[in-house]
Design a protein around this motif. Structure first.
Motif, PDB file in Angstrom:
ATOM      1  N   ARG A  36       1.122  -0.971  -0.200  1.00 17.67           N
ATOM      2  CA  ARG A  36      -0.073  -0.627   0.147  1.00 17.67           C
ATOM      3  C   ARG A  36       0.915   1.082   0.240  1.00 17.67           C
ATOM      4  N   ARG A  37       1.990   1.502   0.735  1.00 14.73           N
ATOM      5  CA  ARG A  37       2.924   2.295   0.765  1.00 14.73           C
ATOM      6  C   ARG A  37       4.272   2.734  -0.201  1.00 14.73           C
ATOM      7  N   THR A  38       4.165   1.758  -0.972  1.00 13.47           N
ATOM      8  CA  THR A  38       5.192   1.987  -1.486  1.00 13.47           C
ATOM      9  C   THR A  38       4.993   0.869  -3.561  1.00 13.47           C
ATOM     10  N   GLY A  39       3.755   0.597  -3.384  1.00 16.07           N
ATOM     11  CA  GLY A  39       3.278   0.210  -4.700  1.00 16.07           C
ATOM     12  C   GLY A  39       2.995   0.874  -5.399  1.00 16.07           C
ATOM     13  N   TRP A  40       2.941   0.879  -7.138  1.00 16.47           N
ATOM     14  CA  TRP A  40       2.136   1.495  -8.363  1.00 16.47           C
ATOM     15  C   TRP A  40       1.381   2.770  -7.847  1.00 16.47           C
ATOM     16  N   PRO A  41       1.453   3.941  -7.053  1.00 15.22           N
ATOM     17  CA  PRO A  41       0.206   4.702  -7.118  1.00 15.22           C
ATOM     18  C   PRO A  41      -1.198   4.828  -7.067  1.00 15.22           C
ATOM     19  N   VAL A  42      -0.728   4.183  -9.118  1.00 21.10           N
ATOM     20  CA  VAL A  42      -2.273   4.051 -10.011  1.00 21.10           C
ATOM     21  C   VAL A  42      -2.946   2.601  -9.695  1.00 21.10           C
ATOM     22  N   THR A  43      -2.493   1.685  -8.891  1.00 20.87           N
ATOM     23  CA  THR A  43      -3.202   0.602  -8.928  1.00 20.87           C
ATOM     24  C   THR A  43      -3.314   0.310  -7.461  1.00 20.87           C
ATOM     25  N   ARG A  44      -2.132   0.847  -6.175  1.00 14.95           N
ATOM     26  CA  ARG A  44      -2.532   0.824  -5.044  1.00 14.95           C
ATOM     27  C   ARG A  44      -3.236   0.940  -4.203  1.00 14.95           C
ATOM     28  N   TRP A  45      -4.459   2.721  -4.781  1.00 15.89           N
ATOM     29  CA  TRP A  45      -5.705   2.507  -3.917  1.00 15.89           C
ATOM     30  C   TRP A  45      -6.505   1.208  -4.483  1.00 15.89           C
ATOM     31  N   LEU A  46      -6.348   0.413  -4.688  1.00 12.42           N
ATOM     32  CA  LEU A  46      -7.061  -1.178  -4.962  1.00 12.42           C
ATOM     33  C   LEU A  46      -6.866  -1.597  -3.603  1.00 12.42           C
ATOM     34  N   TRP A  89      10.006   3.016   3.237  1.00 11.44           N
ATOM     35  CA  TRP A  89       8.411   3.338   2.404  1.00 11.44           C
ATOM     36  C   TRP A  89       8.637   4.591   2.531  1.00 11.44           C
ATOM     37  N   PRO A  90       9.080   5.503   2.952  1.00  7.26           N
ATOM     38  CA  PRO A  90       8.439   6.564   2.065  1.00  7.26           C
ATOM     39  C   PRO A  90      10.121   7.362   1.718  1.00  7.26           C
ATOM     40  N   VAL A  91      11.316   6.493   1.118  1.00  7.58           N
ATOM     41  CA  VAL A  91      12.032   6.712   0.409  1.00  7.58           C
ATOM     42  C   VAL A  91      10.985   5.806  -0.970  1.00  7.58           C
ATOM     43  N   PHE A  92      10.364   4.634  -1.160  1.00  7.91           N
ATOM     44  CA  PHE A  92       9.873   4.264  -2.361  1.00  7.91           C
ATOM     45  C   PHE A  92       8.945   5.075  -2.664  1.00  7.91           C
ATOM     46  N   ASN A  93       8.090   5.486  -1.871  1.00 10.97           N
ATOM     47  CA  ASN A  93       6.774   5.645  -2.343  1.00 10.97           C
ATOM     48  C   ASN A  93       7.364   7.632  -3.132  1.00 10.97           C
ATOM     49  N   LEU A  94       8.228   8.163  -3.081  1.00 11.13           N
ATOM     50  CA  LEU A  94       8.767   8.994  -3.133  1.00 11.13           C
ATOM     51  C   LEU A  94       9.264   8.561  -4.685  1.00 11.13           C
ATOM     52  N   PHE A  95       9.954   8.233  -4.708  1.00  8.87           N
ATOM     53  CA  PHE A  95      10.418   7.749  -6.028  1.00  8.87           C
ATOM     54  C   PHE A  95       9.083   7.181  -6.979  1.00  8.87           C
ATOM     55  N   GLN A  96       8.080   6.994  -6.688  1.00 11.23           N
ATOM     56  CA  GLN A  96       6.896   6.134  -6.776  1.00 11.23           C
ATOM     57  C   GLN A  96       6.524   7.523  -7.546  1.00 11.23           C
ATOM     58  N   TRP A  97       5.837   8.210  -6.574  1.00 10.73           N
ATOM     59  CA  TRP A  97       5.369   9.489  -7.516  1.00 10.73           C
ATOM     60  C   TRP A  97       5.872  10.284  -8.176  1.00 10.73           C
ATOM     61  N   LEU A  98       6.968  10.568  -8.076  1.00  8.13           N
ATOM     62  CA  LEU A  98       8.383  10.836  -8.917  1.00  8.13           C
ATOM     63  C   LEU A  98       8.229  10.477 -10.216  1.00  8.13           C
ATOM     64  N   GLY A 123      10.428   5.437 -19.230  1.00  5.18           N
ATOM     65  CA  GLY A 123      11.780   5.474 -18.171  1.00  5.18           C
ATOM     66  C   GLY A 123      10.465   5.620 -16.697  1.00  5.18           C
ATOM     67  N   GLY A 124       9.569   6.798 -16.636  1.00  5.45           N
ATOM     68  CA  GLY A 124       8.639   6.402 -15.269  1.00  5.45           C
ATOM     69  C   GLY A 124       7.933   5.702 -15.234  1.00  5.45           C
ATOM     70  N   ALA A 125       7.348   4.619 -16.049  1.00 12.03           N
ATOM     71  CA  ALA A 125       6.863   3.705 -16.026  1.00 12.03           C
ATOM     72  C   ALA A 125       7.800   2.095 -15.539  1.00 12.03           C
ATOM     73  N   ALA A 126       9.102   2.343 -16.797  1.00  7.38           N
ATOM     74  CA  ALA A 126       9.653   1.263 -15.418  1.00  7.38           C
ATOM     75  C   ALA A 126       9.968   1.496 -14.671  1.00  7.38           C
ATOM     76  N   LEU A 127      10.323   2.783 -14.125  1.00  3.33           N
ATOM     77  CA  LEU A 127      11.205   2.799 -12.653  1.00  3.33           C
ATOM     78  C   LEU A 127       9.536   2.954 -12.084  1.00  3.33           C
ATOM     79  N   GLY A 128       8.893   2.659 -11.811  1.00  2.00           N
ATOM     80  CA  GLY A 128       7.383   2.502 -10.965  1.00  2.00           C
ATOM     81  C   GLY A 128       7.643   0.644 -10.724  1.00  2.00           C
ATOM     82  N   ILE A 129       8.051   0.388 -11.939  1.00  2.00           N
ATOM     83  CA  ILE A 129       7.169  -0.961 -12.111  1.00  2.00           C
ATOM     84  C   ILE A 129       8.539  -2.240 -11.512  1.00  2.00           C
TER      85      ILE A 129
END
Length: 538
Positions: A316-326, A419-428, A471-477
């Motif tokens: 929930r805290r480090t997943g892909w922001p678009v789908t983590r809400w599920l 968690w916050p580190v991964f979360n930050l990079f996920q949003w970036l 690049g953003g998609a690859a980084l998120g994955i």
């Protein structure tokens, strides 16, 4: 006996009586009540006797009907004291001949002897300085129950026992099995007189005495002095007097009597208790008990929930922001068990499934095995007491274990640093994708409106907006996959920590409800044996 010796004997007796009382108290609820009551009566009797005159020695004459006991009593006393029996209030009362009246009254009151005769001095035997009380007692085989009760009481109270037997009934089982054999420990304050030897041919006197000594040896009284006497002819009377005087002048009879009583009581306690030492609580047994209780209390289920809960929270805290809400729609395993909070719940209860028959059976078996292991080697009564102590708290175990689990901090609310580190990079990464899509969208809009479309910067021939999206998609994955891997490792670590904490909590419950009661009983048994050894030390 010198004052120093008397003080030493008294101190030793004090220590033995104190140890005997400690053993009795420790054995309460374990050994039979009748045995403990006998010991208590002895202790009370000892306290009473020691508070009375130590300058008087009480010598009781015991015998069967027709043994000539009263006649011998008169012969030893040097007067027809026993002929005054017609003046007694009743024939069931003992008669006392007293040499040394001063200080004797409280002692005679305690003995409940109302018929008292202040005897005249007998040269070489007793006078007012001797401090001697001779008791002529009812026949121990009397048909009157009151007479027999008096004899039974006096057997336990007098300082010296003189058993008067006759040639016809000297081997009677009633006196040997009922009185002499049970008093084998009292040999030092016991005298046996074969009276009426005048009725035997002279050649038969010694063989009969030897026969009597042999029977006494079987009774455990082989060291007792046996004297042949005749109240009619006076033969042997001086020897009886000398034997009594020898005991009286030493002023040790009452202490020897109580010492023998203590030894007998110790023997009774040993017989009732049995021999052996309990194995006690061992680390291996405690570990096996804790493991069994942890399993029965669903600790593995909780540990698994801790693992899954951490993985879910990490996703929930480090997943892909678009789908983590599920993931918010997936229930938290710990919350379902009412274990999500780091603080104990107000009710101290979990939502774990209640213990069923299999769990209760496993719990009972573990507790029973623990009691069996701890009591191994202990004699029967103490083995039963230790086992009972193990089972004493088993009805409280299910609730106590549930509360222990509910009160254990499973670190469920603790956040991990990554968690916050991964979360930050996920949003970036997401912003990068959105930036690239927005850039391409603007370019498409300009082209659609037939407006001039500026050139798009390129890197190695690739448009930067496209590179931003890829690049953003690859980084998120990559972050999602890496976060999942790290989360799995961290979840196992947290589950391990939770298992240790839960095991410690279960161990505390086991310690309080099972181990400590068992340890207390084992310690009680050891203290009992120590006290008994001290009480039995000569």
């Amino acid at each position: 006996m010198s004052r120093h010796t008397a003080a030493r004997v008294s101190s030793q007796l004090d220590a033995r009586l104190e140890a005997l009382n400690s053993a009795r108290e420790l054995a309460e609820g374990v050994l039979p009540d009748d045995v403990l009551q006998d010991v208590l009566r002895l202790l009370e009797r000892a306290t009473s006797r020691r508070s009375l005159s130590a300058d008087h020695t009480v010598v009781g004459f015991f015998g069967a009907t027709g043994s000539g006991k009263s006649s011998l009593f008169n012969a030893v006393s040097g007067a027809e004291i026993a002929t005054a029996a017609v003046r007694r209030p009743t024939t069931t009362e003992p008669l006392a001949g007293v040499w040394g009246a001063e200080g004797s009254e409280p002692l005679l009151d305690w003995l409940d002897v109302r018929s008292r005769h202040h005897a005249a001095p007998v040269p070489g035997f007793a006078d007012e300085e001797t401090g001697l009380i001779l008791l002529d007692l009812p026949d121990f085989d009397s048909t009157r129950a009151a007479n027999r009760e008096i004899v039974q009481r006096m057997v336990g109270m007098v300082d010296v026992l003189v058993w008067v037997l006759d040639p016809q009934k000297y081997a009677d089982a009633a006196v040997h099995n009922g009185f002499l054999a049970p008093l084998a420990a009292h040999g030092s304050i016991t005298l046996v007189v074969l009276n009426q030897t005048d009725r035997l041919p002279e050649r038969d006197v010694q063989p009969v005495l030897e026969s009597l000594k042999g029977i006494l040896a079987v009774d455990g009284l082989g060291q007792v002095e046996v004297i042949g006497a005749s109240a009619v002819t006076g033969a042997g009377v001086d020897r009886v007097r000398a034997a009594i005087r020898h005991v009286v002048v030493r002023r040790q009879a009452s202490s020897q009597r109580l010492t023998a009583d203590v030894s007998r009581a110790v023997a009774r306690l040993r017989d009732a208790s049995g021999a052996g030492e309990a194995a006690g609580v061992r680390p291996g047994s405690k570990t096996r008990l804790a493991d069994a209780l942890a399993s029965a209390a669903n600790v593995p289920l909780v540990v698994g929930a801790v693992d899954r809960s951490y993985r879910l929270e990490a996703a929930r805290r480090t997943g892909w922001p678009v789908t983590r809400w599920l993931l918010k729609f997936r229930p938290d395993p710990l919350r379902r068990l009412n274990l999500r909070s780091s603080a104990p719940s107000e009710l101290g209860r979990t939502s774990l499934p209640p213990a069923g028959a299999p769990e209760r059976a496993r719990t009972d078996a573990a507790v029973r095995q623990f009691g069996d292991d701890a009591s191994a080697g202990a004699p029967g009564p103490w083995r039963a007491a230790i086992r009972d102590a193990a089972r004493e708290g088993r009805e409280r175990l299910p609730d106590a274990l549930d509360q222990a689990i509910a009160g254990t901090d499973l670190l469920a609310a603790r956040k991990s640093w990554w968690w916050p580190v991964f979360n930050l990079f996920q949003w970036l990464a997401l912003l990068t994708v959105l930036g690239g899509l927005g850039w391409l969208g603007v370019l498409a809009g300009l082209g659609y409106l037939q407006l001039p479309v500026p050139d798009v910067p390129r890197v190695e021939g690739w448009p930067i907006p496209t590179l931003m999206i890829a690049g953003g998609a690859a980084l998120g994955i990559f972050l999602a996959l890496t976060g999942k891997f790290i989360g799995a490792v961290a979840a196992r670590a947290r589950a391990t920590t939770a298992r240790k904490r839960l095991r410690a909590a279960v161990g505390e419950v086991a310690q309080a409800l099972v181990v400590e009661p068992v340890d207390l009983e084992v310690s009680r048994h050891r203290s009992f044996n120590t006290a008994l050894d001290k009480a039995g030390a000569a």
